[in-house]
Design a protein around this motif. Structure first.
Motif, PDB file in Angstrom:
ATOM      1  N   ASP A   1      71.373  86.082  42.319  1.00 24.26           N
ATOM      2  CA  ASP A   1      72.511  85.825  43.206  1.00 24.26           C
ATOM      3  C   ASP A   1      73.784  85.592  42.398  1.00 24.26           C
ATOM      4  OD1 ASP A   1      70.837  86.037  45.405  1.00 24.26           O
ATOM      5  OD2 ASP A   1      70.647  83.860  45.697  1.00 24.26           O
ATOM      6  N   ARG A   2      73.685  84.801  41.348  1.00 20.26           N
ATOM      7  CA  ARG A   2      74.858  84.507  40.510  1.00 20.26           C
ATOM      8  C   ARG A   2      75.316  85.757  39.749  1.00 20.26           C
ATOM      9  NH1 ARG A   2      71.791  79.421  39.056  1.00 20.26           N
ATOM     10  NH2 ARG A   2      72.557  77.921  40.579  1.00 20.26           N
ATOM     11  N   LEU A   3      74.368  86.546  39.296  1.00 22.58           N
ATOM     12  CA  LEU A   3      74.715  87.801  38.624  1.00 22.58           C
ATOM     13  C   LEU A   3      75.467  88.725  39.579  1.00 22.58           C
ATOM     14  CD1 LEU A   3      74.471  89.789  36.202  1.00 22.58           C
ATOM     15  CD2 LEU A   3      72.273  90.486  37.170  1.00 22.58           C
ATOM     16  N   ALA A   4      74.991  88.846  40.812  1.00 20.90           N
ATOM     17  CA  ALA A   4      75.650  89.690  41.804  1.00 20.90           C
ATOM     18  C   ALA A   4      77.075  89.197  42.089  1.00 20.90           C
ATOM     19  CB  ALA A   4      74.831  89.731  43.091  1.00 20.90           C
ATOM     20  N   GLU A   5      77.241  87.878  42.195  1.00 23.58           N
ATOM     21  CA  GLU A   5      78.580  87.306  42.401  1.00 23.58           C
ATOM     22  C   GLU A   5      79.498  87.633  41.232  1.00 23.58           C
ATOM     23  OE1 GLU A   5      78.149  83.114  43.076  1.00 23.58           O
ATOM     24  OE2 GLU A   5      76.912  83.429  44.873  1.00 23.58           O
ATOM     25  N   ARG A   6      78.966  87.498  40.037  1.00 23.98           N
ATOM     26  CA  ARG A   6      79.761  87.772  38.829  1.00 23.98           C
ATOM     27  C   ARG A   6      80.143  89.251  38.767  1.00 23.98           C
ATOM     28  NH1 ARG A   6      81.636  84.640  35.251  1.00 23.98           N
ATOM     29  NH2 ARG A   6      82.215  85.542  33.286  1.00 23.98           N
TER      30      ARG A   6
ATOM     31  N   MET B   1      50.356  80.073  32.262  1.00 25.96           N
ATOM     32  CA  MET B   1      51.724  80.560  32.222  1.00 25.96           C
ATOM     33  C   MET B   1      51.990  81.327  33.521  1.00 25.96           C
ATOM     34  SD  MET B   1      53.588  83.079  29.490  1.00 25.96           S
ATOM     35  CE  MET B   1      52.302  84.294  29.472  1.00 25.96           C
ATOM     36  N   ARG B   2      53.047  80.959  34.207  1.00 23.80           N
ATOM     37  CA  ARG B   2      53.421  81.593  35.458  1.00 23.80           C
ATOM     38  C   ARG B   2      54.650  82.460  35.242  1.00 23.80           C
ATOM     39  NH1 ARG B   2      55.969  79.869  40.663  1.00 23.80           N
ATOM     40  NH2 ARG B   2      55.297  81.549  42.026  1.00 23.80           N
ATOM     41  N   THR B   3      54.640  83.637  35.830  1.00 23.46           N
ATOM     42  CA  THR B   3      55.798  84.521  35.758  1.00 23.46           C
ATOM     43  C   THR B   3      56.562  84.435  37.069  1.00 23.46           C
ATOM     44  OG1 THR B   3      54.688  86.027  34.246  1.00 23.46           O
ATOM     45  CG2 THR B   3      56.552  86.908  35.468  1.00 23.46           C
ATOM     46  N   HIS B   4      57.856  84.275  36.967  1.00 16.38           N
ATOM     47  CA  HIS B   4      58.746  84.246  38.127  1.00 16.38           C
ATOM     48  C   HIS B   4      59.473  85.586  38.142  1.00 16.38           C
ATOM     49  CE1 HIS B   4      58.157  79.880  38.478  1.00 16.38           C
ATOM     50  NE2 HIS B   4      58.152  79.916  37.152  1.00 16.38           N
ATOM     51  N   ARG B   5      59.539  86.230  39.315  1.00 11.07           N
ATOM     52  CA  ARG B   5      60.125  87.567  39.382  1.00 11.07           C
ATOM     53  C   ARG B   5      60.799  87.767  40.730  1.00 11.07           C
ATOM     54  NH1 ARG B   5      59.501  91.291  36.016  1.00 11.07           N
ATOM     55  NH2 ARG B   5      57.669  90.395  35.043  1.00 11.07           N
ATOM     56  N   CYS B   6      61.912  88.503  40.702  1.00 13.42           N
ATOM     57  CA  CYS B   6      62.638  88.817  41.923  1.00 13.42           C
ATOM     58  C   CYS B   6      63.465  90.075  41.662  1.00 13.42           C
ATOM     59  CB  CYS B   6      63.560  87.659  42.295  1.00 13.42           C
ATOM     60  SG  CYS B   6      64.433  87.908  43.854  1.00 13.42           S
ATOM     61  N   SER B   7      63.831  90.782  42.724  1.00 16.57           N
ATOM     62  CA  SER B   7      64.721  91.937  42.569  1.00 16.57           C
ATOM     63  C   SER B   7      65.770  91.921  43.675  1.00 16.57           C
ATOM     64  CB  SER B   7      63.929  93.241  42.577  1.00 16.57           C
ATOM     65  OG  SER B   7      63.347  93.454  43.837  1.00 16.57           O
ATOM     66  N   ARG B   8      66.912  92.546  43.365  1.00 14.90           N
ATOM     67  CA  ARG B   8      68.036  92.637  44.294  1.00 14.90           C
ATOM     68  C   ARG B   8      68.773  93.951  44.028  1.00 14.90           C
ATOM     69  NH1 ARG B   8      66.773  88.241  45.879  1.00 14.90           N
ATOM     70  NH2 ARG B   8      67.872  86.318  46.165  1.00 14.90           N
ATOM     71  N   GLU B   9      69.418  94.455  45.071  1.00 10.86           N
ATOM     72  CA  GLU B   9      70.386  95.525  44.878  1.00 10.86           C
ATOM     73  C   GLU B   9      71.735  94.860  44.660  1.00 10.86           C
ATOM     74  OE1 GLU B   9      70.671  98.791  47.589  1.00 10.86           O
ATOM     75  OE2 GLU B   9      68.494  99.003  47.685  1.00 10.86           O
ATOM     76  N   VAL B  10      72.399  95.261  43.579  1.00  7.38           N
ATOM     77  CA  VAL B  10      73.676  94.666  43.215  1.00  7.38           C
ATOM     78  C   VAL B  10      74.749  95.753  43.293  1.00  7.38           C
ATOM     79  CG1 VAL B  10      74.970  93.509  41.375  1.00  7.38           C
ATOM     80  CG2 VAL B  10      72.543  92.980  41.724  1.00  7.38           C
ATOM     81  N   ALA B  11      75.890  95.417  43.869  1.00  5.60           N
ATOM     82  CA  ALA B  11      76.983  96.367  44.039  1.00  5.60           C
ATOM     83  C   ALA B  11      77.769  96.527  42.742  1.00  5.60           C
ATOM     84  CB  ALA B  11      77.897  95.925  45.177  1.00  5.60           C
ATOM     85  N   ALA B  12      77.113  97.110  41.753  1.00  4.33           N
ATOM     86  CA  ALA B  12      77.740  97.370  40.455  1.00  4.33           C
ATOM     87  C   ALA B  12      76.876  98.379  39.708  1.00  4.33           C
ATOM     88  CB  ALA B  12      77.864  96.083  39.641  1.00  4.33           C
ATOM     89  N   SER B  13      77.467  99.039  38.737  1.00  7.92           N
ATOM     90  CA  SER B  13      76.729 100.019  37.943  1.00  7.92           C
ATOM     91  C   SER B  13      75.789  99.315  36.964  1.00  7.92           C
ATOM     92  CB  SER B  13      77.713 100.886  37.153  1.00  7.92           C
ATOM     93  OG  SER B  13      78.347 100.103  36.151  1.00  7.92           O
ATOM     94  N   PRO B  14      74.757 100.025  36.494  1.00  3.91           N
ATOM     95  CA  PRO B  14      73.880  99.432  35.475  1.00  3.91           C
ATOM     96  C   PRO B  14      74.658  99.020  34.220  1.00  3.91           C
ATOM     97  CG  PRO B  14      72.878 101.419  36.370  1.00  3.91           C
ATOM     98  CD  PRO B  14      74.273 101.343  36.919  1.00  3.91           C
ATOM     99  N   GLU B  15      75.690  99.796  33.882  1.00  5.82           N
ATOM    100  CA  GLU B  15      76.497  99.470  32.689  1.00  5.82           C
ATOM    101  C   GLU B  15      77.216  98.141  32.872  1.00  5.82           C
ATOM    102  OE1 GLU B  15      75.595 103.668  33.005  1.00  5.82           O
ATOM    103  OE2 GLU B  15      76.777 102.442  34.382  1.00  5.82           O
ATOM    104  N   ARG B  16      77.753  97.912  34.060  1.00  2.56           N
ATOM    105  CA  ARG B  16      78.445  96.640  34.335  1.00  2.56           C
ATOM    106  C   ARG B  16      77.455  95.480  34.280  1.00  2.56           C
ATOM    107  NH1 ARG B  16      82.050  93.073  34.807  1.00  2.56           N
ATOM    108  NH2 ARG B  16      82.531  91.987  36.737  1.00  2.56           N
ATOM    109  N   ILE B  17      76.291  95.661  34.880  1.00  3.88           N
ATOM    110  CA  ILE B  17      75.265  94.615  34.854  1.00  3.88           C
ATOM    111  C   ILE B  17      74.866  94.313  33.410  1.00  3.88           C
ATOM    112  CG2 ILE B  17      72.914  93.989  35.558  1.00  3.88           C
ATOM    113  CD1 ILE B  17      74.898  94.147  37.903  1.00  3.88           C
TER     114      ILE B  17
END
Length: 132
Positions: free
Chosen positions: A124-129, A1-17
């Motif tokens: 990337d799609r989450l950040a766009e949204r 089992m392989r885990t895929h992981r990534c992180s980004r800074e998103v221009a939105a509050s944690p509540e919005r995310i």
């Protein structure tokens, strides 16, 4: 089992995310692996939502944990089970979002190479949204 992981800074509050990630019915709008999730309103922990994925695969989605700092979910279709998480760390008016997931099942093993960049694409799609 392989885990895929990534992180980004998103221009939105944690509540919005969190609102975006926990809007199960609208997940297919930014997660193209999903065609439909039968849900309305904000997701509830431990509730099973029927879903349809690409290629006509049917299954279910369950949010196993919803907290201000972490959201965990499981998606299952025949031959594939995905366990995913979204970690939310406030950074002023931004949020550091770490997304990770792993797959089990025959289909998960066969398709593993195809999921190489999926965590990045989802973020990337989450950040766009979040920007709209």
């Amino acid at each position: 089992m392989r885990t895929h992981r990534c992180s980004r800074e998103v221009a939105a509050s944690p509540e919005r995310i969190a609102r975006i990630v926990c809007d199960a019915a609208r997940l297919p709008e930014w997660n193209p692996a999903l065609v439909e999730v039968e849900a309305s309103g904000r997701a509830l922990e431990r509730r099973r939502y029927r879903m349809r994925a690409i290629r006509g695969l049917r299954g279910h989605l369950v949010y196993t944990l919803i907290s201000p700092e972490r959201i965990e979910m499981t998606m299952q279709v025949q031959g594939l089970r995905e366990e995913g998480s979204w970690l939310l760390e406030p950074l002023g008016d931004r949020t550091r979002v770490e997304h990770g997931f792993s797959h089990t099942g025959l289909l998960g093993r066969l398709l593993s190479p195809a999921f190489q960049d999926v965590a990045e694409l989802r973020l990337d799609r989450l950040a766009e949204r979040a920007a709209t």
